[in-house]
Scaffold this active site. Sequence first.
Site, PDB file in Angstrom:
ATOM      1  N   ASP A 244       0.846  -1.182   0.000  1.00  0.00           N
ATOM      2  CA  ASP A 244       0.000   0.000   0.000  1.00  0.00           C
ATOM      3  C   ASP A 244       0.893   1.248   0.000  1.00  0.00           C
ATOM      4  O   ASP A 244       2.078   1.165   0.323  1.00  0.00           O
ATOM      5  CB  ASP A 244      -0.868  -0.079   1.264  1.00  0.00           C
ATOM      6  CG  ASP A 244      -1.722   1.145   1.446  1.00  0.00           C
ATOM      7  OD1 ASP A 244      -2.406   1.558   0.492  1.00  0.00           O
ATOM      8  OD2 ASP A 244      -1.693   1.718   2.563  1.00  0.00           O
TER       9      ASP A 244
ATOM     10  N   ASP B 158      -0.268   5.067   0.981  1.00  0.00           N
ATOM     11  CA  ASP B 158      -0.519   6.044   2.044  1.00  0.00           C
ATOM     12  C   ASP B 158      -0.707   5.347   3.396  1.00  0.00           C
ATOM     13  O   ASP B 158      -1.553   4.466   3.542  1.00  0.00           O
ATOM     14  CB  ASP B 158      -1.761   6.879   1.709  1.00  0.00           C
ATOM     15  CG  ASP B 158      -1.631   7.582   0.351  1.00  0.00           C
ATOM     16  OD1 ASP B 158      -0.493   7.739  -0.138  1.00  0.00           O
ATOM     17  OD2 ASP B 158      -2.670   7.951  -0.220  1.00  0.00           O
TER      18      ASP B 158
HETATM   19 MG   LIG Z   1      -3.086   3.018   3.510  1.00  0.00          MG
END
Ligand SMILES: [Mg+2]
Length: 194
Positions: free
Chosen positions: A9, A11
């Site tokens: 992932d 962020d």
């Molecule tokens: Mg995230």
Amino acid sequence: MKPQAIICDRDGTLIEDCHFLSCPEQIQWIPGVLETLKLLNQLNVKVLVVTNQSGVARGYFDEIAVEAVNTQLRRDVEGVSGAIADFYYCPHHPNGQAIGYSYACDCRKPSPGMFLQAIRDHKLNPAQCWTIGDRLRDLEPGLQLGMTAFLVETGSGVQALQDLSQRPYARQVTVISSFAEIFSLIQSDTVIAL
Ligand SMILES: [Mg+2]
Ligand SMILES: [Zn+2]
């Protein structure tokens, strides 16, 4: 045990999650991540980033903005002799406003679309891949495909950890303090014992 690739992932996992980050100036690397990306590159572990960017469907920013952020991330990583093999993002959301983006797609995590695309593009064996994220929906596609999953405690990870115990796959998820812990796991072979 060294993974073939890490699908992670963006962020809250690699960089600080500043709610709907939309420009390169907002990028703040989470401590230790850049150094870890360098070490992973030295070990020939591919890193692929998969990220939900529903801000596009919501009309907060456009795809050009997403790509500008990803381009800057790539530059930062290359600046420390690391590498990101590919970026995948989902600009959709079922309840968005932007025309052309506001529908239930098959790429927004927890749907597996971006993972399947990454597997095809990079000829990956999911059983030899790790997936890392700060929300359960980041991990679910990888778990369904047989990847080894890690939940980081950065970003939304502490909240996700509270929900994890109620999920049927809870015991298949290893909790780590941050992305940087990955490197010591590879070196220590701890993951083999799971
Ligand atoms: Mg995230
Ligand atoms: Zn999508």
